[in-house]
Design an enzyme around this catalytic site. Structure first.
Site, PDB file in Angstrom:
ATOM      1  N   ASN A  11       0.853  -1.181   0.000  1.00 45.33           N
ATOM      2  CA  ASN A  11       0.000   0.000   0.000  1.00 45.33           C
ATOM      3  C   ASN A  11       0.901   1.248   0.000  1.00 45.33           C
ATOM      4  O   ASN A  11       1.672   1.456   0.942  1.00 45.33           O
ATOM      5  CB  ASN A  11      -0.893  -0.040   1.251  1.00 45.33           C
ATOM      6  CG  ASN A  11      -1.791   1.174   1.359  1.00 45.33           C
ATOM      7  OD1 ASN A  11      -1.368   2.291   1.103  1.00 45.33           O
ATOM      8  ND2 ASN A  11      -3.029   0.967   1.761  1.00 45.33           N
ATOM      9  N   HIS A  14       1.003   6.276   1.693  1.00 41.42           N
ATOM     10  CA  HIS A  14       1.742   7.268   2.490  1.00 41.42           C
ATOM     11  C   HIS A  14       2.894   7.915   1.732  1.00 41.42           C
ATOM     12  O   HIS A  14       3.498   8.872   2.215  1.00 41.42           O
ATOM     13  CB  HIS A  14       2.149   6.668   3.829  1.00 41.42           C
ATOM     14  CG  HIS A  14       0.928   6.349   4.635  1.00 41.42           C
ATOM     15  ND1 HIS A  14       0.005   7.317   4.976  1.00 41.42           N
ATOM     16  CD2 HIS A  14       0.418   5.167   5.082  1.00 41.42           C
ATOM     17  CE1 HIS A  14      -1.003   6.758   5.630  1.00 41.42           C
ATOM     18  NE2 HIS A  14      -0.782   5.461   5.711  1.00 41.42           N
ATOM     19  N   HIS A  47      -5.663   3.577  -1.561  1.00 41.11           N
ATOM     20  CA  HIS A  47      -6.964   3.871  -0.972  1.00 41.11           C
ATOM     21  C   HIS A  47      -7.384   5.264  -1.411  1.00 41.11           C
ATOM     22  O   HIS A  47      -6.772   6.250  -1.007  1.00 41.11           O
ATOM     23  CB  HIS A  47      -6.833   3.789   0.560  1.00 41.11           C
ATOM     24  CG  HIS A  47      -8.119   3.975   1.301  1.00 41.11           C
ATOM     25  ND1 HIS A  47      -8.212   3.820   2.662  1.00 41.11           N
ATOM     26  CD2 HIS A  47      -9.377   4.310   0.886  1.00 41.11           C
ATOM     27  CE1 HIS A  47      -9.469   4.041   3.051  1.00 41.11           C
ATOM     28  NE2 HIS A  47     -10.180   4.350   1.995  1.00 41.11           N
ATOM     29  N   ARG A  53      -7.285  12.669   1.219  1.00 40.54           N
ATOM     30  CA  ARG A  53      -6.191  13.183   2.062  1.00 40.54           C
ATOM     31  C   ARG A  53      -4.818  12.735   1.565  1.00 40.54           C
ATOM     32  O   ARG A  53      -3.829  13.372   1.856  1.00 40.54           O
ATOM     33  CB  ARG A  53      -6.383  12.773   3.521  1.00 40.54           C
ATOM     34  CG  ARG A  53      -6.242  11.301   3.775  1.00 40.54           C
ATOM     35  CD  ARG A  53      -6.259  10.981   5.242  1.00 40.54           C
ATOM     36  NE  ARG A  53      -7.559  11.226   5.842  1.00 40.54           N
ATOM     37  CZ  ARG A  53      -7.936  10.687   7.000  1.00 40.54           C
ATOM     38  NH1 ARG A  53      -7.094   9.917   7.673  1.00 40.54           N
ATOM     39  NH2 ARG A  53      -9.123  10.903   7.486  1.00 40.54           N
ATOM     40  N   GLU A  74      -8.627   0.255  -2.521  1.00 43.98           N
ATOM     41  CA  GLU A  74      -9.430   0.285  -1.297  1.00 43.98           C
ATOM     42  C   GLU A  74     -10.367   1.475  -1.386  1.00 43.98           C
ATOM     43  O   GLU A  74      -9.954   2.567  -1.796  1.00 43.98           O
ATOM     44  CB  GLU A  74      -8.539   0.492  -0.073  1.00 43.98           C
ATOM     45  CG  GLU A  74      -7.686  -0.683   0.284  1.00 43.98           C
ATOM     46  CD  GLU A  74      -6.757  -0.340   1.441  1.00 43.98           C
ATOM     47  OE1 GLU A  74      -6.859   0.766   2.017  1.00 43.98           O
ATOM     48  OE2 GLU A  74      -5.910  -1.169   1.745  1.00 43.98           O
ATOM     49  N   THR A 105      -8.093   3.565   8.683  1.00 41.49           N
ATOM     50  CA  THR A 105      -9.278   2.716   8.773  1.00 41.49           C
ATOM     51  C   THR A 105      -9.322   2.072  10.153  1.00 41.49           C
ATOM     52  O   THR A 105      -8.379   1.386  10.541  1.00 41.49           O
ATOM     53  CB  THR A 105      -9.216   1.613   7.688  1.00 41.49           C
ATOM     54  OG1 THR A 105      -8.758   2.195   6.478  1.00 41.49           O
ATOM     55  CG2 THR A 105     -10.571   0.977   7.485  1.00 41.49           C
ATOM     56  N   GLU A 155     -10.651  -9.437   3.406  1.00 40.29           N
ATOM     57  CA  GLU A 155      -9.362  -9.073   3.983  1.00 40.29           C
ATOM     58  C   GLU A 155      -9.586  -8.995   5.487  1.00 40.29           C
ATOM     59  O   GLU A 155     -10.369  -8.158   5.963  1.00 40.29           O
ATOM     60  CB  GLU A 155      -8.861  -7.731   3.442  1.00 40.29           C
ATOM     61  CG  GLU A 155      -7.511  -7.363   4.064  1.00 40.29           C
ATOM     62  CD  GLU A 155      -6.839  -6.182   3.389  1.00 40.29           C
ATOM     63  OE1 GLU A 155      -6.942  -6.047   2.148  1.00 40.29           O
ATOM     64  OE2 GLU A 155      -6.197  -5.403   4.109  1.00 40.29           O
TER      65      GLU A 155
HETATM   66  N1  PXP Z   1      -5.729  -3.038   4.357  1.00 37.71           N
HETATM   67  C1  PXP Z   1      -6.686  -2.079   4.477  1.00 37.71           C
HETATM   68  C2  PXP Z   1      -8.088  -2.450   4.138  1.00 37.71           C
HETATM   69  C3  PXP Z   1      -6.367  -0.771   4.891  1.00 37.71           C
HETATM   70  O1  PXP Z   1      -7.335   0.153   5.003  1.00 37.71           O
HETATM   71  C4  PXP Z   1      -5.009  -0.471   5.138  1.00 37.71           C
HETATM   72  C5  PXP Z   1      -4.637   0.941   5.500  1.00 37.71           C
HETATM   73  O2  PXP Z   1      -4.875   1.767   4.425  1.00 37.71           O
HETATM   74  C6  PXP Z   1      -4.055  -1.482   4.988  1.00 37.71           C
HETATM   75  C7  PXP Z   1      -4.442  -2.763   4.619  1.00 37.71           C
HETATM   76  C8  PXP Z   1      -2.613  -1.239   5.239  1.00 37.71           C
HETATM   77  O3  PXP Z   1      -2.436  -0.982   6.593  1.00 37.71           O
HETATM   78  P1  PXP Z   1      -1.020  -0.469   7.104  1.00 37.71           P
HETATM   79  O4  PXP Z   1      -0.772   0.830   6.425  1.00 37.71           O
HETATM   80  O5  PXP Z   1      -1.213  -0.363   8.571  1.00 37.71           O
HETATM   81  O6  PXP Z   1      -0.028  -1.524   6.714  1.00 37.71           O
END
Ligand code: PXP
Length: 247
Positions: A11, A14, A47, A53, A74, A105, A155
């Site tokens: 993901n 960030h 996402h 944001r 997402e 989330t 998930e």
């Molecule tokens: N899975 C989902 C559904 C999420 O909303 C997120 C955070 O955006 C993640 C996985 C990844 O989480 P993390 O950033 O804590 O690894």
């Protein structure tokens, strides 16, 4: 539990958080996604939040165009975002709950309490050949509701597990193990994610039938120190024992 198919979806939200902090045109989300793929990630997750944001609409289209692996989008069940998903056609959509005030989330989606609202968007996305996944807590009622809805994937929310001190994680691990077993029995693919790090990922190796781990914040944070390629490789190495030595 040996699973020879365990995959990593990175993901990259960030990376966009860093860019949005200054309103610059760097760092590039696409460049980050391509670096993840080059390092062996099996897919890219982003996402698109209603409040935009971090990831912006243009990022979704650009990542879709450039990556060679799978795109997992997402999103909340919001008509505007559903419309974008149907236009972009990611391989996978993961439906998540979304609150404006939250840092990230927070809990899983209440599938059981929202079946009527979910039926139509899930049907439309399935028709478009998108694999629809539900981000849920390891709760049998939510897993059964996912099956009722006809969604092929869940998930499992690992955030609660990760937030607990290691010595108190037993009962939540048990819920994840049972949840994965039930989903598998119902013919539902099991992914997992949220809060996973190199330090805690081995804690969920007892959860059977896992197909993909979606991991973001810890990898992007590690990448700030060592670079994206090294950070992704380090996570793949940390996951490898689950898959009998290699993912
Ligand atoms: N899975 C989902 C559904 C999420 O909303 C997120 C955070 O955006 C993640 C996985 C990844 O989480 P993390 O950033 O804590 O690894």
């Amino acid at each position: 539990m040996i699973n020879t198919t365990l995959k990593l979806g990175v993901n990259v939200d960030h990376v966009a958080t860093l860019r949005q902090a200054r309103g610059t045109d760097y760092p590039s989300v696409v460049e980050a996604a391509l670096a993840c793929e080059a390092a062996g990630a099996h897919g890219i997750t982003i996402h698109l939040r209603e409040d935009r944001r971090h990831i912006q609409d243009a990022d979704v289209y650009a990542v879709r165009k450039q990556i060679a692996t799978r795109l997992n989008l997402e999103m909340a069940n919001h008509p505007e975002i559903v419309g974008i998903a149907l236009d972009v056609l990611p391989e996978e959509v993961c439906l998540v709950p979304e609150k404006r005030e939250e840092l990230t989330t927070e809990g899983g989606l209440d599938v059981a309490g929202n079946i009527d609202a979910l039926l139509e968007p899930v049907r439309r996305m399935k028709e478009a050949d998108i694999m629809v996944s539900m981000f849920i807590d390891p709760d049998p009622e939510q897993i059964r509701a996912t099956a009722t809805l006809g969604a092929p994937c869940i998930e499992l929310h690992t955030g609660t597990f990760c937030d607990l001190p290691p010595e108190n994680r037993g009962p939540e691990l048990e819920r994840l193990v049972k949840g994965a077993g039930l989903a598998h029995e119902l013919g539902i693919q099991v992914n997992a994610g949220h809060g996973l790090t190199i330090g805690n990922v081995s804690g969920i190796f007892d959860v059977p039938f896992m197909d993909t781990l979606n991991i973001g914040h810890s990898i992007v944070s590690h990448a700030v120190m060592v670079g994206m390629s090294a950070a992704v490789q380090a996570m793949l190495d940390a996951m490898a024992p689950y898959a009998g030595g290699k993912v």
